[in-house]
Scaffold this motif. Structure first.
Motif, short mmCIF file in Angstrom:
data_model
loop_
_atom_site.label_atom_id
_atom_site.label_comp_id
_atom_site.label_asym_id
_atom_site.label_seq_id
_atom_site.Cartn_x
_atom_site.Cartn_y
_atom_site.Cartn_z
N LEU A 221 0.83 -1.20 0.00
CA LEU A 221 0.00 0.00 0.00
C LEU A 221 0.87 1.26 0.00
N ALA A 256 -6.21 -3.12 5.68
CA ALA A 256 -6.75 -2.90 7.02
C ALA A 256 -7.39 -4.18 7.56
N ALA A 257 -8.14 -4.87 6.71
CA ALA A 257 -8.79 -6.10 7.16
C ALA A 257 -7.75 -7.16 7.52
N MET A 260 -6.14 -6.31 10.80
CA MET A 260 -7.04 -6.57 11.93
C MET A 260 -7.12 -8.06 12.22
N ALA A 261 -7.24 -8.86 11.17
CA ALA A 261 -7.39 -10.31 11.37
C ALA A 261 -6.15 -10.88 12.05
N GLN A 263 -3.87 -9.24 13.85
CA GLN A 263 -3.74 -8.66 15.19
C GLN A 263 -4.69 -9.36 16.17
N VAL A 286 -9.09 -17.92 10.95
CA VAL A 286 -9.67 -16.67 10.43
C VAL A 286 -8.57 -15.81 9.82
N ARG A 290 -8.29 -14.73 5.90
CA ARG A 290 -8.55 -13.34 5.51
C ARG A 290 -7.31 -12.68 4.95
N THR B 3 -1.30 4.10 6.47
CA THR B 3 -2.22 3.02 6.81
C THR B 3 -3.18 3.56 7.85
N PHE B 4 -4.30 2.88 7.97
CA PHE B 4 -5.29 3.38 8.89
C PHE B 4 -5.08 2.76 10.26
N PHE B 6 -6.30 0.92 12.97
CA PHE B 6 -7.26 -0.01 13.57
C PHE B 6 -6.59 -0.74 14.73
N ASP B 7 -6.93 -0.35 15.95
CA ASP B 7 -6.40 -1.06 17.11
C ASP B 7 -7.43 -2.07 17.58
N LEU B 8 -6.95 -3.12 18.21
CA LEU B 8 -7.87 -4.08 18.82
C LEU B 8 -8.68 -3.38 19.90
N THR B 291 -13.61 -10.78 11.01
CA THR B 291 -12.66 -9.69 10.80
C THR B 291 -13.38 -8.35 10.71
N GLN B 294 -14.36 -7.20 14.12
CA GLN B 294 -13.24 -6.61 14.86
C GLN B 294 -12.94 -5.20 14.37
N MET B 295 -13.07 -4.99 13.07
CA MET B 295 -12.82 -3.65 12.53
C MET B 295 -13.88 -2.67 13.02
N SER B 298 -13.42 -1.86 16.51
CA SER B 298 -12.28 -0.95 16.63
C SER B 298 -12.73 0.50 16.42
#
Ligand SMILES: Cc1cc2nc3c(=O)[nH]c(=O)nc-3n(C[C@H](O)[C@H](O)[C@H](O)COP(=O)(O)OP(=O)(O)OC[C@H]3O[C@@H](n4cnc5c(N)ncnc54)[C@H](O)[C@@H]3O)c2cc1C
Lengths: 360, 382
Positions: A221, A256-257, A260-261, A263, A286, A290, B3-4, B6-8, B291, B294-295, B298
């Motif tokens: 990216l 981003a997805a 997240m997956a 993390q 998962v 993903r 990048t954006f 996104f924290d848990l 997923t 989770q987003m 977040s």
């Protein structure tokens, strides 16, 4: 440790990794690694900075941190396409520690990396000897030790062997990372203890590759955004074309997805993963699904935005895209993990879907 | 590095016990509602249900108590929203007011407006519509032409709004009108109003959607009068305010859960021991679902922390609506069963509903192309 403190430490860790890899992992280093040269100086720095065993307890020789720390290191290493067995050393070290064994210094790898090969231990006096063959062992020829999941009369064991005791048949993946066949005939075992089944190795591998790929996507990216804002055609930068903007917005979404997956899976490892991957197995599946899907789409978009220059060896894009194409298949591709996950979800039944996923 | 962020986000324990309460309430309130009915997701309109939810304190959850709110956290509110959506509860009689109209009044409204409207919204008694789009102004919202001219004691409104969901069954519409024509500056001279949909001069004409449903409307204003005290915020500040409102509109879990009923019906259809193809599909959809959750969680965490996750919300909506739309396609590719209307199994009817409604998922609340433009701006490309 409070989550805030943990987060701050991880920011420092990320900075350390980024600084080190930005300075050291040059295209020249990557090219020479692809030709088979072991980047010893880089390895030593990575090891000295405690980046190879972040989540291994201090009492066993690790940095005493968490899986979330491991996530930071692996993501950053993936972003920089670091040509070292950092993920393998982390996994091997953790398996040893988990089985009550000390972790040696130096690069480790793990075997078997396929679900179909079996390694066996045979008792020999007070110790063990190892037999069997494992294909596509990551960094096999360059690891100093191998952490193997083997069976002793049907009992799952974790054993440490010196790599020098194996016959090595060299091979590589698309990114020219070593993926060697290691064969042992009554090889001396340094230490062994009862441990998790070989399938756990496969899960850890999937987990690690998910983080590495998520990092790779971040690179794609950033690199694509940079390229399209610099390159002009038709008298304006590529970034001003809506078709390009939308492709990169799509890449941003997948990145981003994926992030997240991955993390989330590492977070679940910290929350519930001690010793037993029964719980996090769900999130690992998962993540591999993903992130693997995003990897294919992301590589496609990044190459499209780069035009012909991105298709050359000269340009660095391929150091990441070739890794993504291999990594998404290693330790189980999307279809493998989707099948596992789908069977599990179906077995619980439709009404359990939502309660299950909100309970985690 | 663009990048954006996104924290848990981990839900606190009070949010988890709230979840159990909400689930229990929904089990009782929805009874044996069929899957194809629950598939309406946030399209179902039921004032009685909204009143009951309000009585439990689950509307206007984050608002100050003095306005009838409950001063709870963004994460607690998130739990209520996602439970309602997952259950397919008929939330639409309060959804817009809870999500955007109320928060807009809280931020920009007068003290009198807050006292007058917020407590009733929180009780689930007031349904709001959104009066933004016009026949010639869709994505290019700033080009709207409906005029509100200042007259004695208020504004005289002339023009037409379109696609106004639920206008025919709602009480008010927060509407965007042009109060001043500023040549070559279309973003200036816009203002937001609280419009009582029962006022004289307003004619609401149904627009039937492709599935034969009436949820859209065309709203004609012919010398309709809107009193001064129904202006929201400052005259001329409409564009800035509406951008805030759109951010509220995009940040919730309703942007990825619209097709969850079909995933559940697919799992039921496939059985406890599905064939390989079905299992692969179910596994993959589950991975995407988790997923996205989770987003979305977040984003809720960022709201809770007082941040401004506009970009992240746009990302979740873009990825999420793509996912919602893909589900009926994937089910078709897997099984090829015929989507059905009134007859057929619940699976076939749920598919029938979603196949037809899926195209709207990436249109409503800002089209996919508009969202990608926002994301591209966030990446520094424009
Ligand atoms: C189910 C549903 C409910 C709705 N409810 C409401 C409501 O309650 N209140 C309300 O005010 N509105 C509502 N809308 C309207 C919605 O906000 C608009 O549909 C949306 O803003 C797009 O406008 P449009 O339909 O006129 O499409 P257009 O703007 O004409 O766009 C048509 C297509 O062209 C694309 N396009 C347009 N401009 C560009 C550009 N610059 N670059 C690239 N592509 C472009 C669009 O993305 C779209 O794909 C609703 C819509 C739907 C589908």
């Amino acid at each position: 440790m409070s989550t805030r403190e943990g987060k701050e430490l991880r920011t420092i860790l990320a900075d350390t990794c980024t600084r080190l890899f930005t300075a050291q992992v040059t295209p020249q280093l990557q090219e020479s690694a692809e030709k088979g040269t072991w980047p010893e100086a880089l390895w030593r720095q990575v090891e000295e900075n405690g980046l190879t065993l972040p989540q291994v307890p201090e009492s066993r020789g690790g940095a005493g941190g968490s899986w979330s720390d491991a996530h930071v290191v692996l993501t950053t290493a993936g972003r920089h396409a670091v040509p070292l067995p950092i993920a393998e050393t982390m996994m091997g070290g953790w398996l040893l520690a988990q089985s009550g064994l000390d972790v040696p210094m130096g690069p480790l790898t793990v075997a078997p990396s396929s679900l179909h090969s079996r390694l066996t231990l045979a008792r020999d006096g007070n110790g063990f000897r190892l037999d069997g063959s494992a294909p596509r062992v990551p960094w096999g020829r360059q690891a100093e030790h191998v952490v193997v999941a083997a069976e002793d009369e049907g009992r799952p064991m974790i054993a440490l062997v010196a790599r020098s005791g194996a016959a090595v048949d060299e091979d590589v993946n698309l990114a020219l990372e070593p993926r060697d066949t290691l064969t042992w005939h009554a090889a001396t075992v340094v230490a062994a203890a009862s441990g998790p089944p070989a399938s756990m190795l496969w899960q850890l591998g999937a987990l690690a590759r998910a983080a590495q790929m998520a990092g790779g996507l971040e690179y794609l990216l950033a690199q694509s955004v940079k390229y399209v804002t610099e390159r002009s055609q038709f008298g304006r930068t590529l970034s001003s074309f809506q078709a390009i903007q939308h492709q990169l917005a799509l890449l941003a979404g997948h990145t981003a997805a994926a992030g997240m997956a991955a993390q989330h899976a590492f977070g679940v490892m910290d929350a519930r993963g001690a010793g037993n991957l029964g719980e996090p197995a769900f999130e690992i599946a998962v993540a591999k699904i993903r992130v693997g899907e995003a990897a294919g789409l992301g590589a496609g978009i990044a190459h499209q935005c780069h035009g012909a220059i991105g298709f050359t060896y000269e340009h660095s894009l391929h150091f990441v895209t070739r890794r993504l194409w291999s990594w998404r298949a290693e330790f189980g591709g999307e279809s493998h993990w989707s099948l596992e996950l789908g069977r599990e979800v179906a077995a619980r039944g439709a009404e359990a879907l939502w309660p299950h996923l909100t309970s985690r | 590095m663009p990048t954006f962020n996104f924290d848990l986000c981990e839900l606190p324990s009070e949010a988890q016990s709230l979840r159990a309460e909400v689930r229990e309430f929904l089990r009782e309130a929805l009874g044996g509602a069929s899957s194809s009915k629950r598939a309406l997701s946030w399209g179902g309109f039921d004032r009685e249900f909204s009143r009951r939810l309000g009585a439990r304190g689950w509307i206007g959850m984050m608002w100050p108590k003095k306005y009838g709110g409950h001063e709870r956290t963004a994460l607690e509110r998130y739990v209520v929203l996602e439970e309602c959506l997952a259950a397919g509860a008929p939330v639409s009689a309060h959804w817009v007011a809870d999500r955007q109209s109320g928060p807009l009044l809280l931020r920009f409204g007068t003290e009198e407006q807050r006292q007058r409207f917020l407590p009733r919204i929180a009780k689930g008694e007031l349904a709001f519509a959104i009066g933004m789009s016009e026949p010639d102004s869709g994505s290019d919202l700033a080009s709207i032409r409906t005029r509100a001219e200042h007259v004695e004691g208020g504004y005289r409104v002339n023009g037409t709004k379109i696609w106004t969901s639920n206008a025919h069954i709602s009480d008010y519409a927060i509407s965007l009108f042009r109060t001043k024509v500023v040549p070559d500056k279309k973003h200036e001279g816009l203002s937001q109003f609280l419009v009582d949909l029962k006022s004289p001069g307003i004619r609401i004409r149904p627009i039937i959607d492709l599935a034969g449903g009436h949820h859209f409307n065309e709203v004609h204003f012919e010398n309709a009068f809107v009193p001064d005290d129904m202006l929201v915020g400052k005259e001329g500040e409409g564009w800035r305010q509406v951008s805030t409102e759109l951010a509220f509109e995009r940040s919730g879990p309703e942007r990825y859960l619209s097709s969850i009923r079909l995933i559940m019906e697919l799992i039921r259809e496939a059985g406890r021991e599905p064939g390989e193809r079905a299992a692969v599909v179910i596994g993959r959809l589950t991975a995407h679902l988790i997923t996205l959750r989770q987003m979305s969680l977040s984003v809720a965490g960022m709201l809770q922390a007082g941040q401004n996750p506009n970009l992240e919300a746009a990302v979740v909506k873009d990825v999420g609506t793509g996912f919602e739309q893909e589900i009926p396609e994937t089910v078709h590719a897997l099984l090829g069963v015929e989507p059905r209307l009134g007859s057929g199994s619940q699976f076939e009817r749920t598919l029938g509903y979603l196949v037809q409604h899926a195209p709207s998922f990436s249109l409503r609340g800002g089209t996919r192309e508009v969202l990608r433009g926002i994301i591209a701006r966030g990446l520094g490309l424009r």
